[in-house]
Design a protein around this motif. Structure first.
Motif, PDB file in Angstrom:
ATOM      1  N   SER A  18      -0.590  16.462   3.671  1.00  0.00           N
ATOM      2  CA  SER A  18      -0.620  15.682   2.729  1.00  0.00           C
ATOM      3  C   SER A  18       0.451  15.945   1.699  1.00  0.00           C
ATOM      4  N   THR A  19       0.620  14.832   0.800  1.00  0.00           N
ATOM      5  CA  THR A  19       1.846  14.941  -0.078  1.00  0.00           C
ATOM      6  C   THR A  19       1.679  15.197  -1.476  1.00  0.00           C
ATOM      7  N   LEU A  20       2.765  15.509  -2.156  1.00  0.00           N
ATOM      8  CA  LEU A  20       2.564  15.932  -3.609  1.00  0.00           C
ATOM      9  C   LEU A  20       2.207  14.515  -4.423  1.00  0.00           C
TER      10      LEU A  20
ATOM     11  N   ALA B  18      -2.319  11.396  -6.801  1.00  0.00           N
ATOM     12  CA  ALA B  18      -2.901   9.852  -6.886  1.00  0.00           C
ATOM     13  C   ALA B  18      -4.322  10.208  -6.581  1.00  0.00           C
ATOM     14  N   THR B  19      -4.788  11.348  -6.003  1.00  0.00           N
ATOM     15  CA  THR B  19      -6.074  11.335  -5.523  1.00  0.00           C
ATOM     16  C   THR B  19      -6.840  12.762  -6.384  1.00  0.00           C
ATOM     17  N   ARG B  20      -6.135  13.050  -7.242  1.00  0.00           N
ATOM     18  CA  ARG B  20      -6.637  14.388  -8.054  1.00  0.00           C
ATOM     19  C   ARG B  20      -7.160  15.366  -7.009  1.00  0.00           C
ATOM     20  N   SER B  21      -6.307  15.592  -6.386  1.00  0.00           N
ATOM     21  CA  SER B  21      -6.651  16.887  -5.222  1.00  0.00           C
ATOM     22  C   SER B  21      -6.811  18.184  -5.754  1.00  0.00           C
ATOM     23  N   SER B  22      -7.658  19.097  -4.969  1.00  0.00           N
ATOM     24  CA  SER B  22      -7.882  20.220  -5.289  1.00  0.00           C
ATOM     25  C   SER B  22      -7.556  21.314  -4.282  1.00  0.00           C
ATOM     26  N   GLY B  23      -6.695  22.415  -4.410  1.00  0.00           N
ATOM     27  CA  GLY B  23      -6.235  23.355  -3.346  1.00  0.00           C
ATOM     28  C   GLY B  23      -7.428  24.275  -3.203  1.00  0.00           C
TER      29      GLY B  23
ATOM     30  N   ILE C 266       4.053   3.411  -7.883  1.00  0.00           N
ATOM     31  CA  ILE C 266       4.327   4.469  -6.793  1.00  0.00           C
ATOM     32  C   ILE C 266       5.038   5.450  -7.521  1.00  0.00           C
ATOM     33  N   ILE C 267       4.556   6.767  -7.439  1.00  0.00           N
ATOM     34  CA  ILE C 267       4.989   7.756  -7.960  1.00  0.00           C
ATOM     35  C   ILE C 267       6.397   8.377  -7.229  1.00  0.00           C
ATOM     36  N   THR C 268       7.361   8.325  -7.869  1.00  0.00           N
ATOM     37  CA  THR C 268       8.611   8.662  -7.058  1.00  0.00           C
ATOM     38  C   THR C 268       9.247   9.959  -7.273  1.00  0.00           C
TER      39      THR C 268
ATOM     40  N   PRO D 151      -4.648  22.524  -0.050  1.00  0.00           N
ATOM     41  CA  PRO D 151      -5.972  21.592   0.486  1.00  0.00           C
ATOM     42  C   PRO D 151      -6.022  21.854   1.848  1.00  0.00           C
ATOM     43  N   GLN D 152      -7.176  21.605   2.520  1.00  0.00           N
ATOM     44  CA  GLN D 152      -7.223  21.874   3.915  1.00  0.00           C
ATOM     45  C   GLN D 152      -6.174  20.700   4.889  1.00  0.00           C
ATOM     46  N   SER D 153      -5.880  19.887   4.255  1.00  0.00           N
ATOM     47  CA  SER D 153      -5.086  18.887   4.867  1.00  0.00           C
ATOM     48  C   SER D 153      -3.719  18.966   4.572  1.00  0.00           C
ATOM     49  N   PHE D 154      -3.241  20.331   4.140  1.00  0.00           N
ATOM     50  CA  PHE D 154      -1.752  20.804   3.720  1.00  0.00           C
ATOM     51  C   PHE D 154      -0.783  20.590   4.599  1.00  0.00           C
TER      52      PHE D 154
ATOM     53  N   ILE E 241       0.758  -1.273  -0.012  1.00  0.00           N
ATOM     54  CA  ILE E 241       0.047   0.046   0.017  1.00  0.00           C
ATOM     55  C   ILE E 241       0.655   1.277  -0.012  1.00  0.00           C
ATOM     56  N   PRO E 242       0.857   1.979  -0.973  1.00  0.00           N
ATOM     57  CA  PRO E 242       1.535   3.282  -1.143  1.00  0.00           C
ATOM     58  C   PRO E 242       0.834   4.290  -0.205  1.00  0.00           C
ATOM     59  N   TYR E 243       1.648   4.964   0.771  1.00  0.00           N
ATOM     60  CA  TYR E 243       1.234   5.907   1.911  1.00  0.00           C
ATOM     61  C   TYR E 243       2.073   7.271   1.433  1.00  0.00           C
ATOM     62  N   GLY E 244       1.377   8.215   1.480  1.00  0.00           N
ATOM     63  CA  GLY E 244       1.899   9.632   1.512  1.00  0.00           C
ATOM     64  C   GLY E 244       1.914  10.273   2.817  1.00  0.00           C
ATOM     65  N   GLY E 245       0.723  10.874   2.964  1.00  0.00           N
ATOM     66  CA  GLY E 245       0.503  11.490   4.367  1.00  0.00           C
ATOM     67  C   GLY E 245      -0.404  11.087   5.207  1.00  0.00           C
ATOM     68  N   GLY E 246      -1.143   9.912   4.745  1.00  0.00           N
ATOM     69  CA  GLY E 246      -2.318   9.334   5.384  1.00  0.00           C
ATOM     70  C   GLY E 246      -3.448  10.058   5.750  1.00  0.00           C
ATOM     71  N   THR E 247      -3.941  11.221   4.809  1.00  0.00           N
ATOM     72  CA  THR E 247      -4.961  12.069   5.248  1.00  0.00           C
ATOM     73  C   THR E 247      -5.900  11.887   4.337  1.00  0.00           C
ATOM     74  N   SER E 248      -6.039  10.613   3.607  1.00  0.00           N
ATOM     75  CA  SER E 248      -7.371  10.273   3.048  1.00  0.00           C
ATOM     76  C   SER E 248      -8.416  10.238   3.718  1.00  0.00           C
TER      77      SER E 248
HETATM   78  C1  LIG Z   1      -8.699  17.658   7.446  1.00  0.00           C
HETATM   79  C2  LIG Z   1      -8.914  17.156   5.875  1.00  0.00           C
HETATM   80  C3  LIG Z   1      -8.930  18.282   4.863  1.00  0.00           C
HETATM   81  C4  LIG Z   1      -8.816  17.829   3.641  1.00  0.00           C
HETATM   82  N1  LIG Z   1      -8.953  18.690   2.505  1.00  0.00           N
HETATM   83  C5  LIG Z   1      -8.735  18.495   1.382  1.00  0.00           C
HETATM   84  C6  LIG Z   1      -8.786  19.485   0.246  1.00  0.00           C
HETATM   85  O1  LIG Z   1      -9.129  20.613   0.603  1.00  0.00           O
HETATM   86  N2  LIG Z   1      -8.841  19.020  -0.962  1.00  0.00           N
HETATM   87  C7  LIG Z   1      -8.641  17.769  -1.179  1.00  0.00           C
HETATM   88  O2  LIG Z   1      -8.313  17.460  -2.418  1.00  0.00           O
HETATM   89  N3  LIG Z   1      -8.400  16.810  -0.406  1.00  0.00           N
HETATM   90  C8  LIG Z   1      -8.595  17.049   0.739  1.00  0.00           C
HETATM   91  N4  LIG Z   1      -8.539  16.253   1.854  1.00  0.00           N
HETATM   92  C9  LIG Z   1      -8.282  14.855   1.449  1.00  0.00           C
HETATM   93  C10 LIG Z   1      -6.818  14.302   1.399  1.00  0.00           C
HETATM   94  O3  LIG Z   1      -5.929  15.267   1.994  1.00  0.00           O
HETATM   95  C11 LIG Z   1      -6.306  14.247   0.012  1.00  0.00           C
HETATM   96  O4  LIG Z   1      -6.928  13.319  -0.509  1.00  0.00           O
HETATM   97  C12 LIG Z   1      -4.696  14.187  -0.425  1.00  0.00           C
HETATM   98  O5  LIG Z   1      -4.621  14.436  -1.671  1.00  0.00           O
HETATM   99  C13 LIG Z   1      -4.331  12.801   0.268  1.00  0.00           C
HETATM  100  O6  LIG Z   1      -2.704  12.982   0.273  1.00  0.00           O
HETATM  101  P1  LIG Z   1      -1.855  12.045   1.251  1.00  0.00           P
HETATM  102  O7  LIG Z   1      -0.299  12.387   1.225  1.00  0.00           O
HETATM  103  O8  LIG Z   1      -2.301  12.275   2.499  1.00  0.00           O
HETATM  104  O9  LIG Z   1      -2.273  10.610   0.882  1.00  0.00           O
HETATM  105  P2  LIG Z   1      -2.611   9.319   1.302  1.00  0.00           P
HETATM  106  O10 LIG Z   1      -3.825   9.431   2.215  1.00  0.00           O
HETATM  107  O11 LIG Z   1      -1.445   8.663   2.037  1.00  0.00           O
HETATM  108  O12 LIG Z   1      -2.822   8.406   0.086  1.00  0.00           O
HETATM  109  C14 LIG Z   1      -4.065   8.768  -0.772  1.00  0.00           C
HETATM  110  C15 LIG Z   1      -4.026   7.442  -1.893  1.00  0.00           C
HETATM  111  O13 LIG Z   1      -2.814   8.144  -2.630  1.00  0.00           O
HETATM  112  C16 LIG Z   1      -1.942   7.060  -3.037  1.00  0.00           C
HETATM  113  N5  LIG Z   1      -0.598   7.522  -2.959  1.00  0.00           N
HETATM  114  C17 LIG Z   1      -0.008   8.442  -1.970  1.00  0.00           C
HETATM  115  N6  LIG Z   1       1.147   8.617  -2.346  1.00  0.00           N
HETATM  116  C18 LIG Z   1       1.406   7.969  -3.330  1.00  0.00           C
HETATM  117  C19 LIG Z   1       2.643   7.969  -4.059  1.00  0.00           C
HETATM  118  N7  LIG Z   1       3.571   8.487  -3.928  1.00  0.00           N
HETATM  119  N8  LIG Z   1       2.460   7.323  -5.376  1.00  0.00           N
HETATM  120  C20 LIG Z   1       1.134   6.443  -5.696  1.00  0.00           C
HETATM  121  N9  LIG Z   1       0.366   6.840  -4.928  1.00  0.00           N
HETATM  122  C21 LIG Z   1       0.094   7.276  -3.800  1.00  0.00           C
HETATM  123  C22 LIG Z   1      -2.280   5.930  -1.647  1.00  0.00           C
HETATM  124  O14 LIG Z   1      -1.999   4.580  -1.963  1.00  0.00           O
HETATM  125  C23 LIG Z   1      -3.742   6.342  -1.651  1.00  0.00           C
HETATM  126  O15 LIG Z   1      -4.599   5.478  -2.778  1.00  0.00           O
HETATM  127  C24 LIG Z   1      -8.724  16.326   3.301  1.00  0.00           C
HETATM  128  C25 LIG Z   1      -8.399  15.325   4.448  1.00  0.00           C
HETATM  129  C26 LIG Z   1      -8.486  15.721   5.466  1.00  0.00           C
HETATM  130  C27 LIG Z   1      -8.213  14.984   6.517  1.00  0.00           C
END
Ligand SMILES: Cc1cc2nc3c(=O)[nH]c(=O)nc-3n(C[C@H](O)[C@H](O)[C@H](O)COP(=O)(O)OP(=O)(O)OC[C@H]3O[C@@H](n4cnc5c(N)ncnc54)[C@H](O)[C@@H]3O)c2cc1C
Length: 531
Positions: free
Chosen positions: A190-192, A197-202, A254-256, A184-187, A116-123
Motif C-alpha cells: 500500500s502507498t502513501l 485517500a482511504t483514511r488508513s490506520s497503522g 490525484i494526490i501527487t 497497516p497489515q498491507s504495508f 481511476i487513481p491506483y496506489g498499491g491496489g490493496t483496497s
Molecule cells: C492484507 C491486507 C491488510 C490490510 N490492512 C490494513 C490495515 O492494517 N489498515 C488499513 O488502514 N488498511 C488496511 N488494508 C486496506 C488497504 O491496504 C488500505 O485501504 C490502503 O490504504 C490502500 O492503499 P493503496 O495504496 O493500496 O490504495 P489503492 O487500493 O490503490 O486505492 C485505494 C483508494 O485510494 C485512491 N488512491 C490511491 N492513490 C491515490 C492518490 N495518489 N491520489 C488520490 N487517490 C488515490 C484510489 O483511487 C482508491 O479509491 C489492508 C488490505 C489488505 C489486502
C-alpha cells in the motif's frame, strides 16, 4: 520478487498450513475440497479489446490491464480466481510527474475516458474496480511518484511522491534515522496516497497516530487545477481542507505528493503477550490502560475464538499443546483471550511502561507470558495475509470487516456482528468460523475487526451469494448499533450503500457538492464513495 496477480503477496512466499490446522478448519466448517482456479492465460484471454483512444502514455496490454483490474476484496478474489471479471480497465498509465497527470486529465476530458487513481491496489472494498458503463476506463498507477522530495529535520517533516510504498518510505527514512511508523497489515504494497485517500490506520497508530495525524499537507492535481495544502502545525483558518482529501477515495483529484510528520527511530520497542480468563475482563483492562494514559503503542485484544484459531494456525502443534495444557491448569480455559501490546519509547521508558501495563493487567486477572508471543506476532505480522492464499487453495474463503464504536456499545456490537454472520451462513446451509479482535483502542471506544471464514463453492456465483448474505447482515448490524461502516478500510463500492446512514442526507449533499467543484465532469473514479 513477483507479485501474485490473483492473490496476496510475493509469489515465492507461502504460508504453510499444518494437518492439525486443516483438521481444525474441517471441524468448524465441514469437509473441504480444493477447487481449481482459472489460469493466467485463461483470464488474459477474457480481456476484451481496449476502447481507449491510443496515447503514448497508455499501455493497453491485457497483462497490465488484468493486474490493475481488481483489488483484494472477497468479490475481487472471486473475480480473479474464476476469471469472471465483468469489466477490465481499458488501459493503464504510469505518470512520473504532475505534468503527466495534467495531460491525462486533458485526455479524459477530450475522449470521455473515466480515470481511476491506483496506489498499491490493496483496497478491500472495491475502490479501484472499473464499473460497467459506456465510457472507457483508464487506470492511473502512481507508483512512479515515489521519491523522497524533502526531509526537513528541524520540523521533522518529510515530503514524498504519493505513490511511494510502505517499505520504500521506511527504507528512505530509516537511512536518515527516522520513521513514519505507519504499519497497516498491507504495508508491503500500500502507498502513501492510498493511505490518505482511504483514511488508513497503522497497527501502532496508538503511538504514531492514524494517517490523518501524520498527513500535514501536500498537493492534489484535480481536473479543475492544483489544490495546494500548506503544511502547518495547526490552524484556526476555517475548515481544514486536509480532511476533505483524507478519505476522498480518488473522487476529488490525484494526490501527487504529501508531507508527513516523522519521528526519530525509537530507541527501543517491545511486544508482549498477556492471557485473560475471559473477554469482558480483558476489554476492561485495555479500556483502563488507555483511559489512564499508560504509554502502550499498540493494544490488540483477541476474543476467545480468535485466540484459539491463532494458536492452532500458528503451526507449532507441540509447543501450543504444552502451552494450552499449562494455561488450563492455571485456570485459563477455553474462554481465554490473548492481548498483544507494544511499547515504543526511549530505552529506560520501555521497561518502565511495560512494568506499569503489566501491573494493571495482573490486577485484571491477566497472566503475563513474557516477550516470546509478542515477538512472534511482530515477526509474522506482514506474513499473516499470505494465509489467505493457502486457505483459498484448500477450499476456504476468508474475509474481514471492521467498525468502531464507543465503549458502551463495543462488546454488545461485537457479539451481534459475529452472530449476524453465523446466522447468515446458516441461511446458506453453511457454517462460518467467525472471530474478532479489538484492533485500535481509544479513550472513548475501540475498533472491532472481524474475520470470517467459510467454504468455497464450485460455482463462483454461489460463493458470492454466500458472502453477500454475510456481509450484508454484518453491515446492517453495524449500522443498527451506531457503528461506523468502516474504521480503516474506507467506503469504495462495498460500503457505499451504508454511508448515508452515517453522514445524513445533508452531509451526502455536501460531499457531492465538493466532488462537483473539483471534478465537474465526473471523470474520476465513478461509483466509489458517492453512488
Ligand atoms: C492484507 C491486507 C491488510 C490490510 N490492512 C490494513 C490495515 O492494517 N489498515 C488499513 O488502514 N488498511 C488496511 N488494508 C486496506 C488497504 O491496504 C488500505 O485501504 C490502503 O490504504 C490502500 O492503499 P493503496 O495504496 O493500496 O490504495 P489503492 O487500493 O490503490 O486505492 C485505494 C483508494 O485510494 C485512491 N488512491 C490511491 N492513490 C491515490 C492518490 N495518489 N491520489 C488520490 N487517490 C488515490 C484510489 O483511487 C482508491 O479509491 C489492508 C488490505 C489488505 C489486502
Amino acid at each position: 520478487m513477483t507479485r501474485r496477480w490473483n492473490g496476496w503477496g510475493d509469489l515465492p512466499i507461502c504460508y504453510h498450513l499444518s494437518d492439525s490446522a486443516f483438521d481444525f478448519l474441517e471441524g468448524k466448517l465441514g469437509r473441504l475440497t480444493p477447487i481449481l482456479d482459472a489460469s493466467l492465460d485463461e483470464v488474459l484471454a477474457c480481456a476484451p479489446p481496449s476502447r481507449l483512444v491510443q496515447h503514448p502514455q497508455i499501455s493497453t496490454t491485457p497483462d497490465d490491464r488484468l493486474r490493475h483490474a481488481r483489488g483484494q476484496s472477497l468479490p475481487d478474489w472471486v473475480a480473479l480466481r474464476s476469471g469472471r471479471i465483468p469489466v477490465f480497465p481499458d488501459g493503464v498509465s504510469y505518470p512520473t510527474n504532475s505534468e503527466d497527470i495534467t495531460s491525462l486529465f486533458s485526455y479524459g476530458h477530450r475522449t470521455g475516458a473515466r480515470l481511476i487513481p491506483y496506489g498499491g491496489g490493496t483496497s478491500v472494498v472495491g475502490h479501484i474496480n472499473p464499473t460497467p458503463g459506456d465510457a472507457p476506463v483508464l487506470t492511473i498507477d502512481v507508483s512512479g511518484l515515489n521519491r523522497l522530495l524533502d526531509l526537513d529535520e528541524t520540523s521533522r517533516l518529510a515530503t514524498f511522491g504519493a505513490g511511494v510504498s510502505g517499505p520504500e518510505i521506511e527504507a528512505k527514512l530509516n537511512l536518515r534515522g527516522y520513521t513514519l511508523g505507519h504499519f497497516p497489515q498491507s504495508f508491503e504494497y500500500s502507498t502513501l496516497g492510498g493511505w490518505i485517500a482511504t483514511r488508513s490506520s497503522g497497527q501502532q497508530s496508538l503511538y504514531y497516530g492514524r494517517i490523518e495525524d501524520l498527513f500535514a499537507g501536500g498537493q492534489v492535481a484535480t481536473p479543475r487545477g492544483v489544490l495546494d495544502i500548506p503544511s502547518q502545525p495547526a490552524s484556526a483558518a476555517g475548515p481544514d481542507l486536509r480532511h476533505l482529501i483524507l478519505g476522498s477515495e480518488g473522487r476529488l483529484g490525484i494526490i501527487t505528493h504529501a508531507t508527513v510528520r516523522v519521528r526519530p527511530l525509537p530507541e527501543a520497542e517491545g511486544f508482549f503477550g498477556v492471557f485473560f480468563h475471559h473477554w469482558e475482563q480483558a476489554a476492561a483492562a485495555v479500556r483502563e490502560i488507555i483511559q489512564t494514559d499508560l504509554p502502550a503503542s499498540m493494544l490488540r485484544l483477541s476474543d476467545a475464538d480468535e485466540t484459539e484459531a491463532n494458536l492452532v494456525l500458528a503451526g507449532k502443534d507441540r509447543l501450543v499443546g504444552y502451552a494450552c495444557r499449562g494455561l488450563a491448569l492455571l485456570g485459563y480455559g477455553p474462554g481465554r483471550c490473548l492481548l498483544i501490546y507494544a511499547v515504543t519509547a526511549a530505552r529506560g521508558g520501555v521497561r518502565r511502561a511495560h512494568r506499569e501495563i503489566e501491573a494493571l493487567c495482573r490486577a485484571h486477572g491477566g497472566l503475563l507470558t513474557g516477550a516470546l508471543i509478542g515477538k512472534t506476532w511482530a515477526k509474522s505480522r506482514f506474513r499473516t495475509p499470505y494465509l489467505r492464499n493457502t486457505l483459498w487453495e484448500r477450499g476456504v474463503a476468508i474475509d474481514t470487516l471492521e467498525t468502531a464504536l464507543s465503549w458502551k456499545h463495543t462488546l454488545p456490537a461485537a457479539q451481534a456482528i459475529k452472530d449476524a454472520i453465523r446466522e447468515a451462513a446458516d441461511e446458506s446451509g453453511e457454517r462460518a468460523l467467525v472471530f474478532a479482535h479489538l484492533s485500535h483502542i481509544y479513550r472513548d471506544g475501540a475498533s472491532i475487526y472481524v474475520t470470517y471464514a467459510f467454504r468455497r463453492s464450485q460455482d463462483p456465483d454461489e460463493l458470492l451469494e454466500r458472502w453477500q448474505k454475510m456481509k450484508t447482515a454484518a453491515s446492517q448490524t453495524i449500522v443498527a448499533h451506531g457503528g461506523t461502516i468502516s474504521h480503516q478500510h474506507g467506503v469504495g463500492l462495498d460500503h457505499a450503500p451504508y454511508l448515508e446512514a452515517e453522514k445524513g442526507p445533508l452531509g451526502m449533499e455536501a460531499l457531492e457538492a465538493a466532488r462537483r467543484v473539483f471534478d465537474p465532469e465526473g471523470l474520476l473514479n465513478p461509483g466509489k464513495l458517492l453512488v
